[in-house]
Design an enzyme around this catalytic site. Structure first.
Site, mmCIF file in Angstrom:
data_model
loop_
_atom_site.group_PDB
_atom_site.id
_atom_site.type_symbol
_atom_site.label_atom_id
_atom_site.label_comp_id
_atom_site.label_asym_id
_atom_site.label_seq_id
_atom_site.Cartn_x
_atom_site.Cartn_y
_atom_site.Cartn_z
ATOM 1 N N LYS A 89 0.811 -1.227 0.000
ATOM 2 C CA LYS A 89 0.000 0.000 0.000
ATOM 3 C C LYS A 89 0.843 1.277 0.000
ATOM 4 O O LYS A 89 0.432 2.304 -0.518
ATOM 5 C CB LYS A 89 -0.947 0.015 1.201
ATOM 6 C CG LYS A 89 -2.105 -0.954 1.030
ATOM 7 C CD LYS A 89 -3.182 -0.705 2.064
ATOM 8 C CE LYS A 89 -4.430 -1.518 1.750
ATOM 9 N NZ LYS A 89 -4.238 -2.956 2.020
ATOM 10 N N GLU A 111 -10.516 6.980 3.354
ATOM 11 C CA GLU A 111 -11.343 6.084 4.151
ATOM 12 C C GLU A 111 -10.565 4.799 4.313
ATOM 13 O O GLU A 111 -9.682 4.497 3.509
ATOM 14 C CB GLU A 111 -12.682 5.792 3.472
ATOM 15 C CG GLU A 111 -12.599 4.769 2.341
ATOM 16 C CD GLU A 111 -12.567 5.435 0.974
ATOM 17 O OE1 GLU A 111 -13.103 6.543 0.846
ATOM 18 O OE2 GLU A 111 -12.001 4.833 0.052
ATOM 19 N N SER A 377 1.847 -9.748 -0.818
ATOM 20 C CA SER A 377 1.460 -8.341 -0.674
ATOM 21 C C SER A 377 1.796 -7.727 0.682
ATOM 22 O O SER A 377 2.008 -6.524 0.775
ATOM 23 C CB SER A 377 -0.033 -8.192 -0.966
ATOM 24 O OG SER A 377 -0.795 -9.049 -0.135
HETATM 25 C C1 LIG Z 1 -5.026 -3.984 1.607
HETATM 26 C C2 LIG Z 1 -4.313 -5.232 1.347
HETATM 27 C C3 LIG Z 1 -4.691 -6.104 0.307
HETATM 28 C C4 LIG Z 1 -5.897 -5.873 -0.558
HETATM 29 O O1 LIG Z 1 -5.875 -4.724 -1.332
HETATM 30 P P1 LIG Z 1 -5.627 -4.747 -2.900
HETATM 31 O O2 LIG Z 1 -5.936 -3.372 -3.333
HETATM 32 O O3 LIG Z 1 -6.523 -5.768 -3.493
HETATM 33 O O4 LIG Z 1 -4.199 -5.099 -3.112
HETATM 34 C C5 LIG Z 1 -3.925 -7.236 0.073
HETATM 35 N N1 LIG Z 1 -2.860 -7.532 0.849
HETATM 36 C C6 LIG Z 1 -2.477 -6.732 1.864
HETATM 37 C C7 LIG Z 1 -1.294 -7.138 2.696
HETATM 38 C C8 LIG Z 1 -3.186 -5.569 2.152
HETATM 39 O O5 LIG Z 1 -2.801 -4.791 3.165
#
Ligand SMILES: *Cc1c(COP(=O)(O)O)cnc(C)c1O
Length: 395
Positions: A89, A111, A377
């Site tokens: 993010k 938000e 992610s």
């Molecule tokens: C917020 C988040 C997601 C989901 O958001 P996307 O916009 O679909 O990437 C996925 N993995 C992590 C670790 C997150 O913090």
């Protein structure tokens, strides 16, 4: 097939900007200027330098040897979990805070559902010395106390949304209302590839650094810049968009998007938008979303807070409808098993969201010697309480 938006922000039949009249000047100004800003020399320099020295990029592309042996293929992990604040993010919030600065904005609103986007936003607002207000459903504020504390320590004001189900969609309504009331000085920082055009495209471009690095790293490590398959989880779809971006037009690369099935697609407790959703308008864009017969948004469910979103971005709706993307799901339990598997086999505790991507490895008919990249992610620190509840049953 074209996987980039047209001038009005449509990916095939999805996207666009369905916004209240009062927001039109703001969104239109952003639409006319975002590419100009992003492509300017000074922006590129600052963005590069912050990604490197502040966010910790490039993130490693790690060859997961034991996992590869188990699944009889070559599995690489793109380590977004190693960035500052622990997830992809930050790539987007660093980019958008620079855009806000270039536009002369003094106040940032956002938000957040689980609080992760709120934390990433409060982080860059502190970095730039800008005022920051984060809207969050009252119920979510109670469920996500550690992230609320982080935002407050970072100097952000967390404002509760007290209408409706008191969760993410209500926080979104409050943020939009705020933007309508402060069109001059305020920048609305959206956290995924969702919202009215140009947000989905802008966020995808900021996250595209993931696949840009992946190309170079794969070339160095395997002798070819494209993998056979990329797997990423999808909440709104930003980490997946970033991991897919530079391969969208390369049809030899299979793109696997994993949604949260929750307790099961047919259980009524799910966030599997492509499986049970239909076309509609959410958050200012036309896309697939979970709704009832009256068009009321259905409350999504996933054990993973970051995937608990009732829609997907328009790019993903297009990838789904066109068949370019393969959409699979993983239940809470499958994701938990995958999280423990990665932890025990590679010594990496993944975010519960990322564990959904790992959870489809056994469901894919992976060929021997196939090169697979899983976009990791985020890291699992925030999910430890959940993981510990299941520790005994995962032996
Ligand atoms: C917020 C988040 C997601 C989901 O958001 P996307 O916009 O679909 O990437 C996925 N993995 C992590 C670790 C997150 O913090």
């Amino acid at each position: 097939m074209n996987y980039h938006p047209d001038a009005r922000g449509f990916y095939g039949s999805f996207g666009g900007a369905y916004i209240p009249e009062l927001l039109y000047p703001n969104v239109e100004y952003l639409r006319k200027n975002y590419l100009k800003i992003m492509e300017s020399e000074s922006f590129r320099k600052e963005f590069r330098s912050l990604l490197q020295d502040y966010a910790g990029r490039p993130t490693p592309l790690y060859y997961a040897k034991r996992l590869s042996e188990k699944y009889q293929s070559h599995i690489y992990l793109k380590r977004e979990d190693l960035t500052h604040t622990g997830a992809h993010k930050i790539n987007n919030t660093v980019g958008q805070i620079l855009v806000a600065q270039k536009m002369g904005k003094k106040r940032i609103i956002a938000e957040t559902g689980a609080g992760q986007h709120g934390v990433a936003t409060a982080t860059v607002a502190a970095l730039m010395g800008l005022q920051c207000v984060v809207y969050m459903g009252e119920v979510d504020i109670r469920r996500q106390a550690p992230n609320v504390a982080r935002m407050q320590m970072l100097g952000a004001e967390v404002r509760p949304a007290t209408s409706g189900s008191k969760t993410l969609k209500d926080a979104t309504n409050e943020a939009i209302r705020d933007w309508i009331n402060h069109p001059e000085d305020t920048y609305y920082l959206i956290g995924s590839v969702v919202g009215p055009h140009p947000y989905p495209d802008m966020v995808a471009r900021f996250q595209s650094v993931i696949s840009e690095e992946m190309k170079q790293q794969l070339l160095l490590q395997t002798g070819r810049s494209a993998p056979d398959r990329i797997i990423a989880c999808v909440g709104g779809g930003s980490n997946a968009a970033g991991a897919f971006y530079h391969y969208l037009d390369n049809e030899t690369v299979s793109l696997v998007a994993v949604e949260a099935d929750g307790l099961g697609v047919d259980s009524g407790q799910t966030a599997a938008t492509t499986q049970i959703g239909s076309e509609g308008i959410i958050h200012g864009s036309k896309t697939l979303l979970m709704q009832d017969e009256d068009g009321q948004i259905t409350e999504p469910y996933s054990l993973s807070a970051g995937l608990d979103y009732p829609g997907i971005g328009p790019l993903h709706a297009h990838l789904f409808k066109s068949g370019r993307g393969q959409f699979l799901g993983a239940t809470d339990e499958e994701a938990l098993r995958a999280a423990f598997e990665l932890t025990r086999m590679e010594g990496i505790i993944p975010a519960l969201e990322s564990a959904h991507a790992l959870a489809v490895l056994p469901k894919l008919d992976l060929k021997k010697d196939e090169v697979v990249v899983v976009n990791l992610s985020g890291r699992g620190d925030k999910d430890m309480e959940t993981y510990m509840k299941y520790n005994d049953s995962m032996q």
